[in-house]
Design a protein around this motif. Sequence first.
Motif, mmCIF file in Angstrom:
data_model
loop_
_atom_site.group_PDB
_atom_site.id
_atom_site.type_symbol
_atom_site.label_atom_id
_atom_site.label_comp_id
_atom_site.label_asym_id
_atom_site.label_seq_id
_atom_site.Cartn_x
_atom_site.Cartn_y
_atom_site.Cartn_z
ATOM 1 N N GLN A 102 0.644 -0.891 0.105
ATOM 2 C CA GLN A 102 0.008 -0.399 -0.039
ATOM 3 C C GLN A 102 0.949 0.770 0.032
ATOM 4 O OE1 GLN A 102 -2.986 -2.221 3.152
ATOM 5 N NE2 GLN A 102 -3.500 -0.164 2.889
ATOM 6 N N VAL A 103 0.337 2.471 -0.778
ATOM 7 C CA VAL A 103 1.525 3.349 -0.852
ATOM 8 C C VAL A 103 0.162 4.758 -0.439
ATOM 9 C CG1 VAL A 103 2.717 5.223 -2.346
ATOM 10 C CG2 VAL A 103 2.385 2.058 -2.121
ATOM 11 N N ASP A 104 1.091 5.654 0.247
ATOM 12 C CA ASP A 104 -0.038 6.680 0.877
ATOM 13 C C ASP A 104 0.456 7.922 -0.525
ATOM 14 O OD1 ASP A 104 -1.499 6.038 2.647
ATOM 15 O OD2 ASP A 104 -0.330 6.899 4.179
ATOM 16 N N PRO A 105 -0.129 9.119 -0.267
ATOM 17 C CA PRO A 105 -0.257 9.755 -1.583
ATOM 18 C C PRO A 105 1.178 10.663 -1.203
ATOM 19 C CG PRO A 105 -2.482 10.175 -0.809
ATOM 20 C CD PRO A 105 -2.091 9.308 0.166
ATOM 21 N N ARG A 106 2.159 11.124 -2.228
ATOM 22 C CA ARG A 106 3.031 11.637 -2.324
ATOM 23 C C ARG A 106 3.823 12.900 -2.458
ATOM 24 N NH1 ARG A 106 4.455 7.939 -7.566
ATOM 25 N NH2 ARG A 106 2.358 8.003 -6.790
ATOM 26 N N LEU A 107 4.356 13.395 -1.569
ATOM 27 C CA LEU A 107 4.914 14.901 -1.611
ATOM 28 C C LEU A 107 6.510 14.479 -2.195
ATOM 29 C CD1 LEU A 107 3.740 16.048 2.158
ATOM 30 C CD2 LEU A 107 2.693 15.870 0.322
ATOM 31 N N CYS A 108 6.561 16.127 -2.870
ATOM 32 C CA CYS A 108 7.963 16.189 -3.861
ATOM 33 C C CYS A 108 8.713 17.310 -2.551
ATOM 34 C CB CYS A 108 7.887 16.448 -5.270
ATOM 35 S SG CYS A 108 9.865 16.306 -5.488
ATOM 36 N N ILE A 109 9.389 16.832 -2.100
ATOM 37 C CA ILE A 109 10.205 18.618 -1.152
ATOM 38 C C ILE A 109 11.652 18.741 -1.823
ATOM 39 C CG2 ILE A 109 10.710 18.924 1.005
ATOM 40 C CD1 ILE A 109 8.709 17.187 2.283
ATOM 41 N N PRO A 110 11.794 19.985 -1.982
ATOM 42 C CA PRO A 110 13.300 20.543 -2.978
ATOM 43 C C PRO A 110 13.949 20.421 -1.803
ATOM 44 C CG PRO A 110 12.083 21.639 -4.089
ATOM 45 C CD PRO A 110 10.990 21.131 -2.592
ATOM 46 N N LEU A 111 15.223 20.157 -1.290
ATOM 47 C CA LEU A 111 16.409 19.956 -0.352
ATOM 48 C C LEU A 111 17.148 20.933 -0.341
ATOM 49 C CD1 LEU A 111 17.079 16.285 0.223
ATOM 50 C CD2 LEU A 111 14.694 17.800 1.400
ATOM 51 N N ARG A 112 17.142 21.599 0.408
ATOM 52 C CA ARG A 112 18.248 23.014 1.429
ATOM 53 C C ARG A 112 18.852 23.147 2.594
ATOM 54 N NH1 ARG A 112 18.249 27.125 -3.105
ATOM 55 N NH2 ARG A 112 19.194 28.470 -1.412
ATOM 56 N N GLN A 113 19.686 23.248 2.195
ATOM 57 C CA GLN A 113 20.611 23.299 4.055
ATOM 58 C C GLN A 113 20.647 24.637 4.141
ATOM 59 O OE1 GLN A 113 25.317 23.604 4.902
ATOM 60 N NE2 GLN A 113 24.629 21.505 5.463
ATOM 61 N N ARG A 114 19.965 25.271 5.188
ATOM 62 C CA ARG A 114 19.971 27.080 5.771
ATOM 63 C C ARG A 114 20.214 26.891 7.162
ATOM 64 N NH1 ARG A 114 14.655 25.476 2.669
ATOM 65 N NH2 ARG A 114 13.492 27.370 1.959
ATOM 66 N N HIS A 115 20.926 27.715 7.454
ATOM 67 C CA HIS A 115 21.402 27.860 9.186
ATOM 68 C C HIS A 115 20.800 29.438 8.868
ATOM 69 C CE1 HIS A 115 24.166 28.196 12.582
ATOM 70 N NE2 HIS A 115 23.504 26.746 12.785
ATOM 71 N N ALA A 116 19.943 29.794 10.402
ATOM 72 C CA ALA A 116 20.372 31.222 10.474
ATOM 73 C C ALA A 116 21.280 31.401 11.379
ATOM 74 C CB ALA A 116 19.187 30.940 11.384
ATOM 75 N N LYS A 117 21.246 32.629 10.993
ATOM 76 C CA LYS A 117 23.018 33.375 11.249
ATOM 77 C C LYS A 117 22.765 33.881 12.754
ATOM 78 C CE LYS A 117 24.349 35.383 6.916
ATOM 79 N NZ LYS A 117 25.001 36.356 6.120
ATOM 80 N N ARG A 118 21.467 33.835 13.098
ATOM 81 C CA ARG A 118 21.356 33.863 14.463
ATOM 82 C C ARG A 118 20.270 33.525 15.051
ATOM 83 N NH1 ARG A 118 22.858 38.310 17.595
ATOM 84 N NH2 ARG A 118 22.736 36.995 19.424
ATOM 85 N N TYR A 119 20.150 32.780 16.103
ATOM 86 C CA TYR A 119 18.897 31.804 16.204
ATOM 87 C C TYR A 119 17.795 32.611 17.504
ATOM 88 C CZ TYR A 119 20.758 27.616 15.400
ATOM 89 O OH TYR A 119 22.113 26.275 14.903
ATOM 90 N N VAL A 120 18.456 34.023 18.065
ATOM 91 C CA VAL A 120 17.827 34.700 19.158
ATOM 92 C C VAL A 120 17.647 35.982 18.591
ATOM 93 C CG1 VAL A 120 17.926 33.411 20.421
ATOM 94 C CG2 VAL A 120 19.442 34.713 20.624
ATOM 95 N N GLU A 121 16.800 36.801 18.792
ATOM 96 C CA GLU A 121 15.987 38.332 19.020
ATOM 97 C C GLU A 121 15.737 38.299 20.349
ATOM 98 O OE1 GLU A 121 14.881 40.296 15.833
ATOM 99 O OE2 GLU A 121 15.953 38.991 14.152
ATOM 100 N N SER A 122 15.432 39.612 20.806
ATOM 101 C CA SER A 122 14.633 40.280 21.752
ATOM 102 C C SER A 122 13.312 39.838 21.520
ATOM 103 C CB SER A 122 14.736 41.807 21.998
ATOM 104 O OG SER A 122 13.940 42.167 23.076
#
Length: 242
Positions: A102-122
Amino acid sequence: RERRAPLLVAADGANSAVRRLAGCATREWDYLHHAIVTSVRCARPHQRTAWQRFTDDGPLAFLPLQRGDDEHWCSIVWSTVPAEAARLMKLDDEWRLGEVSQVDPRLCIPLRQRHAKRYVESGLALIGDAAHSIHPLAGQGVNLGFLDVAVLADVLLHALERGEQPNDVRVLSRYERRRMPHNLAMMAAMEGFERLFQADPLPLRLLRNIGLNWVDELPEAKALFVRQALGLVGDLPPLASL
């Protein structure tokens, strides 16, 4: 509608709207891979084990799912080049992969590496994929997210015990200092693995296979990799030590 809160935690995924609206800068690049994501029911139970095979176009992972008492369901993450991903998305649901029934519906997701320069702000903290996203070949993205949550909770609880404001950027920066080095190290490791497994030159492929076989025959080395993958080493907050 407008809502007000002293602290907003952005946990809304790799394409975080909170991160975008807050103007948080990121470093990112395309893996030139798309991920086909779906759920399948197999003839044999998954044994609560993740299974992965590395093909010439990218890794195919079967991750165990629990649907009631049925241990035959797995989540598939099939990372492959865009042209092959397009072909797979056009296949009928009647397709077979081994003993998949059995197979559920499929999704196709472009893969990107991301990294926020800062994780926090006030008044703002980014966690999980909103702060960083990596290639799914080793399934480490969710572990990094869980550790983000545990460390942020630990930092906030200690701040409240000392009478500090949880939305103070000086408080939130403690979370960033504890998590950013570990996340960057794991991202670098996954980038290295991704490039190693996609390497075409024969010497690199031989070196890769010899290295993996060598690790497989050394229980101590294998245990170290397993503990690292499970997030059981390094700066572990109480929530991650349970």
